[in-house]
Design a protein around this motif. Sequence first.
Motif, PDB file in Angstrom:
ATOM      1  N   LEU A  16       5.877 -45.801   9.209  1.00 10.07           N
ATOM      2  CA  LEU A  16       6.691 -46.977   9.518  1.00 10.07           C
ATOM      3  C   LEU A  16       8.161 -46.769   9.135  1.00 10.07           C
ATOM      4  O   LEU A  16       9.062 -47.217   9.857  1.00 10.07           O
ATOM      5  CB  LEU A  16       6.123 -48.210   8.821  1.00 10.07           C
ATOM      6  N   ALA A  17       8.412 -46.089   8.030  1.00  9.43           N
ATOM      7  CA  ALA A  17       9.794 -45.814   7.634  1.00  9.43           C
ATOM      8  C   ALA A  17      10.467 -44.869   8.632  1.00  9.43           C
ATOM      9  O   ALA A  17      11.638 -45.048   8.981  1.00  9.43           O
ATOM     10  CB  ALA A  17       9.826 -45.220   6.238  1.00  9.43           C
ATOM     11  N   SER A  18       9.724 -43.882   9.109  1.00 11.87           N
ATOM     12  CA  SER A  18      10.265 -42.958  10.096  1.00 11.87           C
ATOM     13  C   SER A  18      10.553 -43.676  11.408  1.00 11.87           C
ATOM     14  O   SER A  18      11.583 -43.455  12.040  1.00 11.87           O
ATOM     15  CB  SER A  18       9.282 -41.816  10.347  1.00 11.87           C
ATOM     16  N   LEU A  19       9.637 -44.539  11.797  1.00  8.72           N
ATOM     17  CA  LEU A  19       9.828 -45.307  13.022  1.00  8.72           C
ATOM     18  C   LEU A  19      11.042 -46.227  12.908  1.00  8.72           C
ATOM     19  O   LEU A  19      11.821 -46.358  13.858  1.00  8.72           O
ATOM     20  CB  LEU A  19       8.567 -46.109  13.313  1.00  8.72           C
ATOM     21  N   ALA A  20      11.220 -46.839  11.744  1.00  6.17           N
ATOM     22  CA  ALA A  20      12.369 -47.716  11.520  1.00  6.17           C
ATOM     23  C   ALA A  20      13.685 -46.927  11.564  1.00  6.17           C
ATOM     24  O   ALA A  20      14.688 -47.405  12.106  1.00  6.17           O
ATOM     25  CB  ALA A  20      12.226 -48.446  10.194  1.00  6.17           C
ATOM     26  N   ALA A  21      13.684 -45.720  10.997  1.00  2.31           N
ATOM     27  CA  ALA A  21      14.896 -44.895  11.023  1.00  2.31           C
ATOM     28  C   ALA A  21      15.252 -44.490  12.448  1.00  2.31           C
ATOM     29  O   ALA A  21      16.424 -44.516  12.841  1.00  2.31           O
ATOM     30  CB  ALA A  21      14.702 -43.659  10.146  1.00  2.31           C
ATOM     31  N   ILE A  22      14.253 -44.130  13.237  1.00  2.93           N
ATOM     32  CA  ILE A  22      14.513 -43.769  14.632  1.00  2.93           C
ATOM     33  C   ILE A  22      15.007 -44.977  15.409  1.00  2.93           C
ATOM     34  O   ILE A  22      15.953 -44.879  16.209  1.00  2.93           O
ATOM     35  CB  ILE A  22      13.248 -43.154  15.271  1.00  2.93           C
ATOM     36  N   ALA A  23      14.401 -46.139  15.187  1.00  2.00           N
ATOM     37  CA  ALA A  23      14.831 -47.355  15.878  1.00  2.00           C
ATOM     38  C   ALA A  23      16.258 -47.726  15.487  1.00  2.00           C
ATOM     39  O   ALA A  23      17.062 -48.120  16.344  1.00  2.00           O
ATOM     40  CB  ALA A  23      13.874 -48.495  15.566  1.00  2.00           C
ATOM     41  N   ALA A  24      16.598 -47.591  14.213  1.00  2.72           N
ATOM     42  CA  ALA A  24      17.955 -47.901  13.763  1.00  2.72           C
ATOM     43  C   ALA A  24      18.967 -46.936  14.361  1.00  2.72           C
ATOM     44  O   ALA A  24      20.087 -47.329  14.699  1.00  2.72           O
ATOM     45  CB  ALA A  24      18.017 -47.855  12.243  1.00  2.72           C
ATOM     46  N   SER A  25      18.575 -45.683  14.527  1.00  3.66           N
ATOM     47  CA  SER A  25      19.514 -44.717  15.107  1.00  3.66           C
ATOM     48  C   SER A  25      19.775 -45.016  16.583  1.00  3.66           C
ATOM     49  O   SER A  25      20.845 -44.696  17.098  1.00  3.66           O
ATOM     50  CB  SER A  25      18.992 -43.294  14.948  1.00  3.66           C
ATOM     51  N   GLN A  26      18.813 -45.629  17.249  1.00  2.16           N
ATOM     52  CA  GLN A  26      19.000 -45.943  18.666  1.00  2.16           C
ATOM     53  C   GLN A  26      19.844 -47.192  18.871  1.00  2.16           C
ATOM     54  O   GLN A  26      20.398 -47.396  19.952  1.00  2.16           O
ATOM     55  CB  GLN A  26      17.641 -46.109  19.361  1.00  2.16           C
ATOM     56  N   VAL A  27      19.961 -48.030  17.851  1.00  2.00           N
ATOM     57  CA  VAL A  27      20.755 -49.254  17.955  1.00  2.00           C
ATOM     58  C   VAL A  27      22.243 -48.935  17.854  1.00  2.00           C
ATOM     59  O   VAL A  27      23.070 -49.612  18.463  1.00  2.00           O
ATOM     60  CB  VAL A  27      20.321 -50.257  16.853  1.00  2.00           C
ATOM     61  N   ILE A  28      22.590 -47.898  17.102  1.00  2.00           N
ATOM     62  CA  ILE A  28      23.991 -47.528  16.896  1.00  2.00           C
ATOM     63  C   ILE A  28      24.577 -47.014  18.219  1.00  2.00           C
ATOM     64  O   ILE A  28      23.959 -46.200  18.905  1.00  2.00           O
ATOM     65  CB  ILE A  28      24.110 -46.450  15.806  1.00  2.00           C
ATOM     66  N   GLN A  29      25.758 -47.469  18.547  1.00  2.00           N
ATOM     67  CA  GLN A  29      26.432 -47.021  19.769  1.00  2.00           C
ATOM     68  C   GLN A  29      26.883 -45.574  19.608  1.00  2.00           C
ATOM     69  O   GLN A  29      27.567 -45.237  18.641  1.00  2.00           O
ATOM     70  CB  GLN A  29      27.654 -47.903  20.056  1.00  2.00           C
ATOM     71  N   PRO A  30      26.521 -44.683  20.534  1.00  2.00           N
ATOM     72  CA  PRO A  30      26.831 -43.258  20.363  1.00  2.00           C
ATOM     73  C   PRO A  30      28.300 -42.898  20.583  1.00  2.00           C
ATOM     74  O   PRO A  30      28.740 -41.856  20.156  1.00  2.00           O
ATOM     75  CB  PRO A  30      25.956 -42.577  21.408  1.00  2.00           C
ATOM     76  N   ASN A  31      29.060 -43.731  21.241  1.00  2.00           N
ATOM     77  CA  ASN A  31      30.443 -43.372  21.544  1.00  2.00           C
ATOM     78  C   ASN A  31      31.426 -44.018  20.571  1.00  2.00           C
ATOM     79  O   ASN A  31      32.575 -44.246  20.909  1.00  2.00           O
ATOM     80  CB  ASN A  31      30.796 -43.763  22.974  1.00  2.00           C
ATOM     81  N   ALA A  32      30.993 -44.301  19.379  1.00  2.00           N
ATOM     82  CA  ALA A  32      31.857 -44.916  18.379  1.00  2.00           C
ATOM     83  C   ALA A  32      32.584 -43.822  17.582  1.00  2.00           C
ATOM     84  O   ALA A  32      32.830 -42.733  18.096  1.00  2.00           O
ATOM     85  CB  ALA A  32      31.033 -45.798  17.455  1.00  2.00           C
ATOM     86  N   SER A  33      32.877 -44.081  16.342  1.00  2.00           N
ATOM     87  CA  SER A  33      33.618 -43.125  15.523  1.00  2.00           C
ATOM     88  C   SER A  33      32.729 -41.966  15.076  1.00  2.00           C
ATOM     89  O   SER A  33      31.521 -41.957  15.297  1.00  2.00           O
ATOM     90  CB  SER A  33      34.170 -43.846  14.292  1.00  2.00           C
ATOM     91  N   ASN A  34      33.369 -40.993  14.439  1.00  2.00           N
ATOM     92  CA  ASN A  34      32.629 -39.829  13.942  1.00  2.00           C
ATOM     93  C   ASN A  34      31.614 -40.218  12.869  1.00  2.00           C
ATOM     94  O   ASN A  34      30.542 -39.622  12.782  1.00  2.00           O
ATOM     95  CB  ASN A  34      33.596 -38.792  13.373  1.00  2.00           C
ATOM     96  N   VAL A  35      31.952 -41.212  12.064  1.00  2.00           N
ATOM     97  CA  VAL A  35      31.038 -41.655  11.016  1.00  2.00           C
ATOM     98  C   VAL A  35      29.781 -42.265  11.639  1.00  2.00           C
ATOM     99  O   VAL A  35      28.661 -42.029  11.172  1.00  2.00           O
ATOM    100  CB  VAL A  35      31.737 -42.673  10.080  1.00  2.00           C
TER     101      VAL A  35
END
Length: 66
Positions: A16-35
């Motif tokens: 569940l923690a791995s699934l949550a981390a993957i889901a959170a990474s998909q929510v972040i916009q990829p064309n934002a800043s380097n951070v």
Amino acid sequence: MIKKQFKNQQVSTLFLASLAAIAASQVIQPNASNVMDFSQGLLLGMGLVGMMMTIVTLGKSKKRSE
């Protein structure tokens, strides 16, 4: 019996923690800043490693039970 239940809870929590981390990474916009790109990659990497550890752990427990 109790050790096996505890082990299953640990594997479930890892999954569940791995699934949550993957889901959170998909929510972040990829064309934002380097951070943001770095944090997206870090979350995705942690999620994938966690999923692989889950598969290995389940495989070891299946092999031992047979």
